[in-house]
Enzyme design. Structure first.
Site, PDB file in Angstrom:
ATOM      1  N   ALA A  23       7.356   1.298   6.762  1.00  0.00           N
ATOM      2  CA  ALA A  23       6.140   1.764   7.429  1.00  0.00           C
ATOM      3  C   ALA A  23       6.374   2.972   8.320  1.00  0.00           C
ATOM      4  CB  ALA A  23       5.542   0.621   8.250  1.00  0.00           C
ATOM      5  N   ARG A  35       1.955  -4.328  11.354  1.00  0.00           N
ATOM      6  CA  ARG A  35       2.400  -5.265  12.387  1.00  0.00           C
ATOM      7  C   ARG A  35       2.211  -4.745  13.808  1.00  0.00           C
ATOM      8  NH1 ARG A  35       5.733  -5.430   8.262  1.00  0.00           N
ATOM      9  NH2 ARG A  35       6.320  -7.405   7.322  1.00  0.00           N
ATOM     10  N   ASP A 103       0.865   3.224   0.091  1.00  0.00           N
ATOM     11  CA  ASP A 103      -0.098   4.302   0.299  1.00  0.00           C
ATOM     12  C   ASP A 103      -0.037   5.430  -0.720  1.00  0.00           C
ATOM     13  OD1 ASP A 103       2.225   5.785   1.218  1.00  0.00           O
ATOM     14  OD2 ASP A 103       1.952   4.826   3.174  1.00  0.00           O
ATOM     15  N   HIS A 120       5.823  -3.476  -2.974  1.00  0.00           N
ATOM     16  CA  HIS A 120       4.640  -4.205  -2.515  1.00  0.00           C
ATOM     17  C   HIS A 120       3.354  -3.669  -3.134  1.00  0.00           C
ATOM     18  CE1 HIS A 120       7.198  -5.276   1.262  1.00  0.00           C
ATOM     19  NE2 HIS A 120       7.467  -6.055   0.236  1.00  0.00           N
ATOM     20  N   CYS A 128      -6.382  -5.408 -13.106  1.00  0.00           N
ATOM     21  CA  CYS A 128      -6.870  -6.705 -13.563  1.00  0.00           C
ATOM     22  C   CYS A 128      -5.725  -7.716 -13.473  1.00  0.00           C
ATOM     23  CB  CYS A 128      -7.376  -6.609 -14.998  1.00  0.00           C
ATOM     24  SG  CYS A 128      -7.838  -8.207 -15.721  1.00  0.00           S
ATOM     25  N   CYS A 156     -11.255  -7.020 -20.300  1.00  0.00           N
ATOM     26  CA  CYS A 156     -11.122  -8.437 -20.675  1.00  0.00           C
ATOM     27  C   CYS A 156     -11.980  -9.371 -19.824  1.00  0.00           C
ATOM     28  CB  CYS A 156      -9.660  -8.878 -20.575  1.00  0.00           C
ATOM     29  SG  CYS A 156      -9.082  -9.090 -18.869  1.00  0.00           S
ATOM     30  N   SER A 194      12.190   1.573   8.114  1.00  0.00           N
ATOM     31  CA  SER A 194      12.013   0.146   7.851  1.00  0.00           C
ATOM     32  C   SER A 194      12.694  -0.664   8.937  1.00  0.00           C
ATOM     33  CB  SER A 194      12.605  -0.249   6.495  1.00  0.00           C
ATOM     34  OG  SER A 194      12.509  -1.657   6.302  1.00  0.00           O
ATOM     35  N   ILE A 237      11.462  10.353  11.666  1.00  0.00           N
ATOM     36  CA  ILE A 237      11.966  10.632  10.325  1.00  0.00           C
ATOM     37  C   ILE A 237      11.675  12.059   9.881  1.00  0.00           C
ATOM     38  CG2 ILE A 237      11.734  10.004   7.892  1.00  0.00           C
ATOM     39  CD1 ILE A 237      10.987   7.134   9.064  1.00  0.00           C
TER      40      ILE A 237
END
Length: 248
Positions: A23, A35, A103, A120, A128, A156, A194, A237
């Site tokens: 994040a 968080r 993102d 994630h 679907c 479907c 992280s 960063i």
């Protein structure tokens, strides 16, 4: 030797670099950490995957939250940290970017989709749950906000959900296997933003280290794996990586 020079030299001498992003790289683009105070998890109780599947009310609430919070993500732009990784990929120095983020900013910074391993999932489109067909969000948003219509797969008739991994949903097998392979094969593993507390994803730096790679952690705050790293940089960063790699 200062940290910037040390990281520059480690990158210059590496043959196969892998990045692992959390994040922290996206907060520098204005996307709140789930968080952190004011993040989504402090405002809402998470909707578990089984509840999404079994309850129309929960599906409706999930989509309502999605569209209520979407503007921040869609407005965000890649920052210098993203662009630095894209440059290393373009140069053939970095074999993959493993990310916990959803993102899509790595792809928008110029990293080919084939080089991004999303542990994630991705919140910028939907899929679907039955057949895996991809669905774009804009038609779903219009139908939901205008008519309260929940999305159904046009291939479907299956249930459609954002392409993210929800609480209680199994981790995606192929991305996890790819990340394991990259962690085992690299000689430099760089963690960027992280906290390294969400497992099993947070285990990949340890996999890289056990297989002989140098481990670098660039994160504003300390992590539980700092003692295992060959270099730890407690800094932002974007400014750090822009100096190391030479991007704006």
């Amino acid at each position: 030797m200062d940290d910037i020079r040390r990281l520059h030299d480690m990158i210059a001498s590496a043959n196969r670099i892998v990045a692992f992003t959390g994040a922290g790289i996206s907060t520098e683009s204005g996307i709140p950490d789930f968080r952190s105070p004011g993040g989504i998890w402090t405002k809402y109780q998470p909707i578990y995957f089984d509840d999404f599947v079994s309850s129309e009310e929960m599906r409706r609430e999930a989509w309502r939250r999605k569209f209520a919070t979407d503007e921040t993500v869609l407005k965000a732009e890649p920052n210098a940290g993203h662009r630095a990784l894209a440059k290393l990929v373009e140069q053939g120095r970095m074999s993959a970017v493993i990310t916990q983020n959803v993102d899509g900013l790595h792809q928008r910074s110029g990293v080919p989709d084939s080089k991004v391993i999303e542990l994630h999932g991705n919140t910028t489109y939907a899929t679907c749950l039955d057949c895996g067909q991809r669905h774009e969000l804009e038609p779903i948003k219009r139908a939901f906000l205008d008519k309260g219509k929940l999305p159904i797969c046009n291939k479907c008739d299956g249930m459609v959900k954002t392409a993210t991994i929800s609480f209680g949903q199994a981790m995606p097998e192929i991305p996890m296997a790819r990340a394991q392979h990259e962690a085992q094969s690299c000689d430099l593993f760089i963690v960027l933003g992280s906290s390294l507390v969400v497992y099993p994803a947070a285990g990949f730096p340890q996999v890289a280290k056990r297989n002989g790679a140098k481990l670098v952690i660039v994160n504003r705050d300390p992590t539980d794996q700092d003692d295992d790293a060959d270099l730890v940089v407690h800094a932002e960063i974007g400014p750090t990586m822009s100096r190391v790699v030479g991007v704006n």
